[in-house]
Design a protein around this motif. Sequence first.
Motif, PDB file in Angstrom:
ATOM      1  N   PHE A 152      24.155  11.071  13.550  1.00  0.00           N
ATOM      2  CA  PHE A 152      24.175  10.727  12.134  1.00  0.00           C
ATOM      3  C   PHE A 152      22.877  10.043  11.756  1.00  0.00           C
ATOM      4  CE2 PHE A 152      28.846  10.172  13.119  1.00  0.00           C
ATOM      5  CZ  PHE A 152      29.222  11.355  12.524  1.00  0.00           C
ATOM      6  N   GLY A 153      22.231  10.507  10.721  1.00  0.00           N
ATOM      7  CA  GLY A 153      21.114   9.769  10.169  1.00  0.00           C
ATOM      8  C   GLY A 153      19.740  10.371  10.363  1.00  0.00           C
ATOM      9  N   LEU A 154      19.623  11.475  11.082  1.00  0.00           N
ATOM     10  CA  LEU A 154      18.299  12.065  11.289  1.00  0.00           C
ATOM     11  C   LEU A 154      17.648  12.497   9.989  1.00  0.00           C
ATOM     12  CD1 LEU A 154      18.958  14.193  14.483  1.00  0.00           C
ATOM     13  CD2 LEU A 154      17.601  12.112  14.301  1.00  0.00           C
ATOM     14  N   ASP A 155      18.473  12.892   9.028  1.00  0.00           N
ATOM     15  CA  ASP A 155      17.941  13.323   7.736  1.00  0.00           C
ATOM     16  C   ASP A 155      18.269  12.311   6.638  1.00  0.00           C
ATOM     17  OD1 ASP A 155      20.648  13.730   7.704  1.00  0.00           O
ATOM     18  OD2 ASP A 155      20.570  15.743   6.876  1.00  0.00           O
ATOM     19  N   HIS A 156      18.539  11.081   7.035  1.00  0.00           N
ATOM     20  CA  HIS A 156      18.911  10.026   6.086  1.00  0.00           C
ATOM     21  C   HIS A 156      17.768   9.762   5.109  1.00  0.00           C
ATOM     22  CE1 HIS A 156      20.462   6.188   4.634  1.00  0.00           C
ATOM     23  NE2 HIS A 156      21.608   6.512   5.199  1.00  0.00           N
ATOM     24  N   ALA A 157      18.117   9.431   3.885  1.00  0.00           N
ATOM     25  CA  ALA A 157      17.099   9.139   2.866  1.00  0.00           C
ATOM     26  C   ALA A 157      16.290   7.894   3.212  1.00  0.00           C
ATOM     27  CB  ALA A 157      17.775   8.963   1.503  1.00  0.00           C
ATOM     28  N   SER A 158      16.876   6.984   3.983  1.00  0.00           N
ATOM     29  CA  SER A 158      16.217   5.728   4.332  1.00  0.00           C
ATOM     30  C   SER A 158      15.355   5.879   5.585  1.00  0.00           C
ATOM     31  CB  SER A 158      17.262   4.637   4.574  1.00  0.00           C
ATOM     32  OG  SER A 158      16.665   3.509   5.184  1.00  0.00           O
ATOM     33  N   ALA A 159      14.086   5.514   5.464  1.00  0.00           N
ATOM     34  CA  ALA A 159      13.194   5.519   6.628  1.00  0.00           C
ATOM     35  C   ALA A 159      13.674   4.513   7.667  1.00  0.00           C
ATOM     36  CB  ALA A 159      11.769   5.194   6.187  1.00  0.00           C
ATOM     37  N   GLY A 163      14.460   5.457  11.493  1.00  0.00           N
ATOM     38  CA  GLY A 163      13.829   4.706  12.581  1.00  0.00           C
ATOM     39  C   GLY A 163      14.852   4.123  13.547  1.00  0.00           C
ATOM     40  N   THR A 164      15.979   3.679  13.014  1.00  0.00           N
ATOM     41  CA  THR A 164      17.052   3.149  13.855  1.00  0.00           C
ATOM     42  C   THR A 164      17.598   4.243  14.764  1.00  0.00           C
ATOM     43  OG1 THR A 164      17.646   1.494  12.198  1.00  0.00           O
ATOM     44  CG2 THR A 164      19.332   2.055  13.831  1.00  0.00           C
TER      45      THR A 164
END
Length: 185
Positions: A152-159, A163-164
């Motif tokens: 989850f989160g590889l394409d997240h809007a948040s940098a 990074g996490t």
Amino acid sequence: MTPDRWPVFLRTEGDHGGDMSELLHNPGEVRAAVETAMSKGWPLANMMLVEFASDPIAPGLYRKHSVMRLGEAYTPFWNASHTHWNVQGPGTPQSDEQLEEEWRQIRDNTFVEALKPAFELSGVEYGRADFGLVNGKPQVWEINLNPDMKRFGLDHASAVRRGTVALVEQRFFEALTAIDTPGSG
């Protein structure tokens, strides 16, 4: 037998199907939940009550923290948040502030030392402990022996979230490399 602390929820022992009830706050609600489960064919012998232990991170928002153990390595896993107390999947979007907090906790291995005794006590050398915080202290919910490793989160809007996720994956693969053994042929 009546629980000493409330709320609790009903689930089956050894099943990863999750909760079988909403949060229960008294013996009458427990009886009703057990009767409902039995009417659906669940045997009483497989049911158990679990204390719910997690403070919301914001009004109506709960967070599931996780720490992985791979041999001697312990590494935090990204969090999931949800408006429902039973946090599952990627959940509810977090604020920038909450994502920054998650980044700091993972970068600094904030909860690793507190989780080591749970792994040691249970004899688990590979698994993921899921936990919540109560008054800032980790409360282990379960240790998954075959943890789900969805990305989850590889394409997240948040940098910050991207990074996490990258940091978690880097540490996870470093830990796998450390326990890898050479082939025999």
